[in-house]
Design a protein around this motif. Structure first.
Motif, PDB file in Angstrom:
ATOM      1  N   GLY A  86     -25.106 -33.505 -27.476  1.00 48.38           N
ATOM      2  CA  GLY A  86     -26.513 -33.839 -27.300  1.00 48.38           C
ATOM      3  C   GLY A  86     -27.384 -32.612 -27.135  1.00 48.38           C
ATOM      4  O   GLY A  86     -26.983 -31.490 -27.445  1.00 48.38           O
ATOM      5  N   PRO A  87     -28.603 -32.818 -26.616  1.00 46.18           N
ATOM      6  CA  PRO A  87     -29.534 -31.695 -26.459  1.00 46.18           C
ATOM      7  C   PRO A  87     -29.032 -30.720 -25.390  1.00 46.18           C
ATOM      8  O   PRO A  87     -28.319 -31.118 -24.477  1.00 46.18           O
ATOM      9  N   PRO A  88     -29.419 -29.462 -25.513  1.00 49.22           N
ATOM     10  CA  PRO A  88     -28.973 -28.494 -24.505  1.00 49.22           C
ATOM     11  C   PRO A  88     -29.559 -28.803 -23.127  1.00 49.22           C
ATOM     12  O   PRO A  88     -30.753 -29.051 -22.997  1.00 49.22           O
ATOM     13  N   ILE A  89     -28.699 -28.801 -22.137  1.00 49.32           N
ATOM     14  CA  ILE A  89     -29.113 -29.068 -20.766  1.00 49.32           C
ATOM     15  C   ILE A  89     -28.774 -27.856 -19.916  1.00 49.32           C
ATOM     16  O   ILE A  89     -27.667 -27.333 -19.986  1.00 49.32           O
ATOM     17  N   ARG A  90     -29.749 -27.422 -19.141  1.00 50.54           N
ATOM     18  CA  ARG A  90     -29.543 -26.315 -18.206  1.00 50.54           C
ATOM     19  C   ARG A  90     -29.684 -26.884 -16.805  1.00 50.54           C
ATOM     20  O   ARG A  90     -30.750 -27.400 -16.434  1.00 50.54           O
ATOM     21  N   PHE A  91     -28.610 -26.848 -16.025  1.00 50.07           N
ATOM     22  CA  PHE A  91     -28.668 -27.382 -14.674  1.00 50.07           C
ATOM     23  C   PHE A  91     -29.383 -26.401 -13.760  1.00 50.07           C
ATOM     24  O   PHE A  91     -29.051 -25.223 -13.728  1.00 50.07           O
ATOM     25  N   VAL A  92     -30.388 -26.923 -13.041  1.00 49.46           N
ATOM     26  CA  VAL A  92     -31.192 -26.086 -12.152  1.00 49.46           C
ATOM     27  C   VAL A  92     -31.060 -26.507 -10.696  1.00 49.46           C
ATOM     28  O   VAL A  92     -31.579 -25.836  -9.816  1.00 49.46           O
ATOM     29  N   ALA A  93     -30.365 -27.620 -10.446  1.00 45.00           N
ATOM     30  CA  ALA A  93     -30.133 -28.064  -9.073  1.00 45.00           C
ATOM     31  C   ALA A  93     -28.993 -29.066  -9.052  1.00 45.00           C
ATOM     32  O   ALA A  93     -28.730 -29.761 -10.041  1.00 45.00           O
ATOM     33  N   ALA A  94     -28.342 -29.141  -7.903  1.00 44.38           N
ATOM     34  CA  ALA A  94     -27.313 -30.154  -7.652  1.00 44.38           C
ATOM     35  C   ALA A  94     -27.357 -30.480  -6.174  1.00 44.38           C
ATOM     36  O   ALA A  94     -27.609 -29.604  -5.344  1.00 44.38           O
ATOM     37  N   ALA A  95     -27.131 -31.754  -5.848  1.00 44.13           N
ATOM     38  CA  ALA A  95     -27.193 -32.166  -4.448  1.00 44.13           C
ATOM     39  C   ALA A  95     -26.048 -33.110  -4.123  1.00 44.13           C
ATOM     40  O   ALA A  95     -25.579 -33.859  -4.985  1.00 44.13           O
ATOM     41  N   SER A  96     -25.620 -33.043  -2.891  1.00 45.64           N
ATOM     42  CA  SER A  96     -24.617 -33.965  -2.367  1.00 45.64           C
ATOM     43  C   SER A  96     -25.156 -34.526  -1.058  1.00 45.64           C
ATOM     44  O   SER A  96     -26.271 -34.200  -0.647  1.00 45.64           O
ATOM     45  N   SER A  97     -24.356 -35.336  -0.392  1.00 46.16           N
ATOM     46  CA  SER A  97     -24.812 -35.903   0.878  1.00 46.16           C
ATOM     47  C   SER A  97     -24.917 -34.844   1.975  1.00 46.16           C
ATOM     48  O   SER A  97     -25.596 -35.048   2.979  1.00 46.16           O
ATOM     49  N   ARG A  98     -24.281 -33.695   1.782  1.00 44.69           N
ATOM     50  CA  ARG A  98     -24.278 -32.648   2.806  1.00 44.69           C
ATOM     51  C   ARG A  98     -25.357 -31.580   2.624  1.00 44.69           C
ATOM     52  O   ARG A  98     -25.688 -30.857   3.544  1.00 44.69           O
ATOM     53  N   GLY A  99     -25.855 -31.445   1.395  1.00 40.37           N
ATOM     54  CA  GLY A  99     -26.831 -30.396   1.119  1.00 40.37           C
ATOM     55  C   GLY A  99     -27.002 -30.225  -0.371  1.00 40.37           C
ATOM     56  O   GLY A  99     -26.647 -31.112  -1.147  1.00 40.37           O
ATOM     57  N   ALA A 100     -27.524 -29.067  -0.778  1.00 31.59           N
ATOM     58  CA  ALA A 100     -27.841 -28.886  -2.190  1.00 31.59           C
ATOM     59  C   ALA A 100     -27.784 -27.422  -2.598  1.00 31.59           C
ATOM     60  O   ALA A 100     -27.732 -26.522  -1.763  1.00 31.59           O
ATOM     61  N   VAL A 101     -27.840 -27.245  -3.908  1.00 33.31           N
ATOM     62  CA  VAL A 101     -27.879 -25.929  -4.539  1.00 33.31           C
ATOM     63  C   VAL A 101     -29.084 -25.918  -5.467  1.00 33.31           C
ATOM     64  O   VAL A 101     -29.274 -26.853  -6.243  1.00 33.31           O
ATOM     65  N   VAL A 102     -29.914 -24.884  -5.367  1.00 36.28           N
ATOM     66  CA  VAL A 102     -30.971 -24.649  -6.351  1.00 36.28           C
ATOM     67  C   VAL A 102     -30.506 -23.454  -7.167  1.00 36.28           C
ATOM     68  O   VAL A 102     -30.246 -22.381  -6.624  1.00 36.28           O
ATOM     69  N   ILE A 103     -30.378 -23.656  -8.458  1.00 36.69           N
ATOM     70  CA  ILE A 103     -29.855 -22.629  -9.358  1.00 36.69           C
ATOM     71  C   ILE A 103     -30.957 -21.616  -9.649  1.00 36.69           C
ATOM     72  O   ILE A 103     -32.003 -21.961 -10.184  1.00 36.69           O
ATOM     73  N   ARG A 104     -30.703 -20.359  -9.309  1.00 39.41           N
ATOM     74  CA  ARG A 104     -31.712 -19.315  -9.495  1.00 39.41           C
ATOM     75  C   ARG A 104     -31.286 -18.248 -10.496  1.00 39.41           C
ATOM     76  O   ARG A 104     -32.076 -17.382 -10.849  1.00 39.41           O
ATOM     77  N   SER A 105     -30.029 -18.305 -10.937  1.00 36.57           N
ATOM     78  CA  SER A 105     -29.545 -17.290 -11.873  1.00 36.57           C
ATOM     79  C   SER A 105     -28.482 -17.901 -12.780  1.00 36.57           C
ATOM     80  O   SER A 105     -27.955 -18.981 -12.502  1.00 36.57           O
ATOM     81  N   ARG A 106     -28.171 -17.189 -13.850  1.00 37.31           N
ATOM     82  CA  ARG A 106     -27.109 -17.645 -14.751  1.00 37.31           C
ATOM     83  C   ARG A 106     -25.774 -17.715 -14.004  1.00 37.31           C
ATOM     84  O   ARG A 106     -24.971 -18.614 -14.220  1.00 37.31           O
ATOM     85  N   GLY A 107     -25.558 -16.789 -13.075  1.00 40.82           N
ATOM     86  CA  GLY A 107     -24.330 -16.802 -12.281  1.00 40.82           C
ATOM     87  C   GLY A 107     -24.228 -18.047 -11.413  1.00 40.82           C
ATOM     88  O   GLY A 107     -23.146 -18.622 -11.261  1.00 40.82           O
ATOM     89  N   ASP A 108     -25.379 -18.486 -10.843  1.00 46.48           N
ATOM     90  CA  ASP A 108     -25.386 -19.721 -10.054  1.00 46.48           C
ATOM     91  C   ASP A 108     -25.007 -20.916 -10.917  1.00 46.48           C
ATOM     92  O   ASP A 108     -24.246 -21.785 -10.503  1.00 46.48           O
TER      93      ASP A 108
END
Length: 161
Positions: free
Chosen positions: A24-46
């Motif tokens: 499908g279309p290219p998707i770039r993940f910029v955030a992920a969350a769980s019940s405990r907290g989350a990640v905001v993606i700020r770099s390619r390494g993230d």
């Protein structure tokens, strides 16, 4: 497209894993969350670290930039996501937490993908003055009685032009 995944259990990890395979279309993940907290993606390494967690089946709190207590809505808003995959189990009685998350994201103009039909059913029923609820005797692996889902929609008493 900038996307977020809310819920990082088996389904959420599969969304990340399969999306990274180029379907499908290219998707770039910029955030992920769980019940405990989350990640905001700020770099390619993230992002690479998130993709790796999806591949190996590890929990989100293993991510190097995981922030405990960061809420899903806040993480998605902060990330600039255009699309959110919601992959958390619903409460069939209350529709939460999915109902609140879907409403908040849609109000911000963020598109939502979810397999949770509870939010849709409750929205349709309430818009028409109806109700939806579930009755269950609980999980009994011997008898497996299942659950009863009830839906009511008022009948129209008259038709007007």
């Amino acid at each position: 497209m900038r996307a977020a995944v809310i819920g990082f259990g088996n389904v959420g990890r599969a969304v990340v894993r399969e999306s990274s395979r180029g379907y499908g279309p290219p998707i770039r993940f910029v955030a992920a969350a769980s019940s405990r907290g989350a990640v905001v993606i700020r770099s390619r390494g993230d992002e690479e670290a998130l993709l790796k967690l999806g591949e190996v089946g590890e929990r989100l709190d293993s991510h190097p930039t995981f922030v405990e207590g960061l809420g899903a809505i806040d993480a998605v808003s902060e990330s600039g996501a255009e699309l959110a995959f919601i992959a958390i189990p619903p409460s069939y009685e209350r529709g939460e937490p999915n109902e609140s998350i879907v409403k908040a994201l849609l109000e911000q103009g963020i598109s939502v993908v979810t397999a949770d039909k509870t939010v849709l059913a409750r929205g349709i029923m309430e818009a028409h003055g109806g109700q939806v609820w579930v009755e269950s005797e609980g999980c009994d692996h011997e008898r497996c009685p299942g659950s009863k889902f009830h839906v009511t929609i008022p009948l129209a008493t008259s038709v007007t032009d």
